[in-house]
Design an enzyme around this catalytic site. Structure first.
Site, PDB file in Angstrom:
ATOM      1  N   ASN A  69      12.645-120.400  94.721  1.00  0.00           N
ATOM      2  CA  ASN A  69      13.094-121.068  93.501  1.00  0.00           C
ATOM      3  C   ASN A  69      12.172-122.257  93.246  1.00  0.00           C
ATOM      4  O   ASN A  69      12.305-123.302  93.872  1.00  0.00           O
ATOM      5  CB  ASN A  69      14.554-121.541  93.684  1.00  0.00           C
ATOM      6  N   TRP A  70      11.249-122.058  92.298  1.00  0.00           N
ATOM      7  CA  TRP A  70      10.260-123.106  92.029  1.00  0.00           C
ATOM      8  C   TRP A  70      10.872-124.283  91.268  1.00  0.00           C
ATOM      9  O   TRP A  70      10.202-125.290  91.061  1.00  0.00           O
ATOM     10  CB  TRP A  70       9.094-122.541  91.222  1.00  0.00           C
ATOM     11  N   HIS A 126      23.342-121.973  89.903  1.00  0.00           N
ATOM     12  CA  HIS A 126      22.697-122.935  90.811  1.00  0.00           C
ATOM     13  C   HIS A 126      23.365-124.306  90.653  1.00  0.00           C
ATOM     14  O   HIS A 126      23.724-124.708  89.541  1.00  0.00           O
ATOM     15  CB  HIS A 126      21.196-123.024  90.514  1.00  0.00           C
ATOM     16  N   GLU A 166      22.242-127.180  90.563  1.00  0.00           N
ATOM     17  CA  GLU A 166      21.595-128.128  89.643  1.00  0.00           C
ATOM     18  C   GLU A 166      21.977-127.826  88.196  1.00  0.00           C
ATOM     19  O   GLU A 166      22.056-128.728  87.366  1.00  0.00           O
ATOM     20  CB  GLU A 166      20.071-128.107  89.860  1.00  0.00           C
ATOM     21  N   GLU A 208      24.873-121.892  99.244  1.00  0.00           N
ATOM     22  CA  GLU A 208      24.049-123.101  99.229  1.00  0.00           C
ATOM     23  C   GLU A 208      24.940-124.339  99.245  1.00  0.00           C
ATOM     24  O   GLU A 208      25.347-124.823  98.167  1.00  0.00           O
ATOM     25  CB  GLU A 208      23.196-123.130  97.964  1.00  0.00           C
ATOM     26  N   GLY A 216      17.779-129.926  99.234  1.00  0.00           N
ATOM     27  CA  GLY A 216      16.789-130.981  99.008  1.00  0.00           C
ATOM     28  C   GLY A 216      16.980-132.229  99.859  1.00  0.00           C
ATOM     29  O   GLY A 216      16.378-133.267  99.591  1.00  0.00           O
ATOM     30  N   SER A 264      17.469-126.671 102.275  1.00  0.00           N
ATOM     31  CA  SER A 264      16.500-127.274 103.206  1.00  0.00           C
ATOM     32  C   SER A 264      15.958-126.281 104.227  1.00  0.00           C
ATOM     33  O   SER A 264      15.826-126.615 105.416  1.00  0.00           O
ATOM     34  CB  SER A 264      17.108-128.501 103.899  1.00  0.00           C
ATOM     35  N   GLY A 279      13.915-123.677  98.042  1.00  0.00           N
ATOM     36  CA  GLY A 279      13.540-124.517  96.907  1.00  0.00           C
ATOM     37  C   GLY A 279      12.184-125.157  97.131  1.00  0.00           C
ATOM     38  O   GLY A 279      11.145-124.485  97.076  1.00  0.00           O
TER      39      GLY A 279
END
Ligand code: PEP
Length: 245
Positions: free
Chosen positions: A7-8, A90, A92, A161, A167, A207, A228
C-alpha cells in the site's frame, strides 16, 4: 501461497519514483512464488497495468457506476485498466475521510458485483486487554460484509490491521495476529457457513518490515501481510519479497 500487498498510500508523488519502485518490485516479484499486489495512487495505476502488467490494486473506489460525482474514481475506470484488487475500509479512510461502516459496505458490495477482489481492512484503535482481540473487529466485519452474497466471499481477503500498529513501529505479535485471523474467520463463518469462513484469506498489517515479515507469514493461519511505508522503500521491500520467497 503467501500474499504481500504494497500500500503505497500517498508517499510516492512522481511518475519517475513510481516507475523506479515498481520496476524493482516487479523484478523481485517475478522471481518468487508469493503474490505481490502493488496498490499505488490512482495516477500510477495505468503505468503498472499497461506497461508492466503486475497484479495491482486501487486504494479506494466509489460505489456508483457513473455520474455527477466530482473527484470520484469508478469501478469501470478500474476495470478498464484490468485492476484486480481494491483496498477498502483502510483506517486512514475511516479517520481522515470519515468513511462509515455503511459507506464501506456500499463500496464492498459494488466492487464485488463489478468483479473486483476486495482487501477489506479492519482493526481496533486500542487494545484494552493485552491478548484479547476487541469485539469491534467482528462488528466491522459484520457491518462491512452485510448483504454480500455467499457466492462472492471467495473474492474477499481481510487485512487485520490494529490501528495502533500502523505506522508506529509497534507491530502486533504474530500470535495475536493469528488469534485475530481465527476470530475473523469465525465471524464470517457464523454469517455464512463455517467452511466458507475458514476459507477466507487473512493478512496482517501494521509496521511490517524486513525484520519481522517472516514471523508473520510463517505463522500458522496468516496468509500474508499488508505493508505500508516499508513497501515504498525499494531496498527494504525487495528484501521482504526475497525473504518470503
Ligand atoms: C497500512 O497502511 O495499512 C500499514 C500497515 O502501514 P505501515 O506498514 O506503514 O504500518
Amino acid at each position: 501461497m503467501k500474499y504481500l500487498v504494497a500500500n503505497w498510500k500517498s508517499y510516492i508523488t512522481s511518475h519517475k519514483d513510481a516507475k523506479a519502485l515498481f520496476l524493482a518490485t516487479r523484478d523481485e516479484a517475478d522471481a518468487c512464488l508469493s503474490e505481490v499486489i502493488v496498490c499505488p495512487p490512482f495516477p500510477f495505476l495505468p503505468d503498472i497495468k499497461q506497461d508492466w502488467d503486475m497484479a495491482a490494486g486501487a486504494q479506494d473506489v466509489f460505489w456508483e457506476t457513473k455520474g455527477a460525482y466530482t473527484g470520484e474514481v469508478t469501478l469501470d475506470m478500474l476495470r478498464n485498466l484490468n485492476v484486480e484488487y481494491v483496498i477498502l475500509g483502510h483506517s486512514e479512510r475511516r479517520k481522515y475521510f470519515e468513511e462509515s461502516d455503511e459507506v464501506i459496505n456500499k463500496k464492498v458490495k459494488a466492487a464485488l458485483k463489478a468483479g473486483l477482489k476486495v482487501i477489506l481492512c479492519v482493526g481496533e484503535k486500542q487494545r484494552k486487554e493485552k491478548n484479547v482481540i476487541p469485539k469491534i473487529v467482528a462488528e466491522q466485519i459484520k457491518a462491512n460484509l452485510a448483504g454480500v452474497p455467499k457466492t462472492k466471499i471467495h473474492n474477499v481477503m481481510v487485512a487485520y490491521e490494529p490501528i495502533w500498529a500502523i505506522g508506529t513501529g509497534l507491530s502486533d505479535t504474530p500470535e495475536n495476529a493469528h488469534q485475530a485471523a481465527l476470530y475473523i474467520r469465525k465471524t464470517i463463518g457464523k454469517m455464512y457457513h463455517t467452511k466458507l469462513g475458514m476459507g477466507v484469506k487473512v493478512l496482517y498489517g501494521g509496521s511490517v518490515n524486513s525484520k519481522n515479515v517472516l514471523e508473520f507469514v510463517n505463522y500458522h493461519g496468516i496468509d500474508g501481510v499488508l505493508v505500508g511505508s516499508a513497501s515504498t522503500k525499494k531496498d527494504e521491500f525487495t528484501k521482504m519479497i526475497k525473504l518470503v520467497g
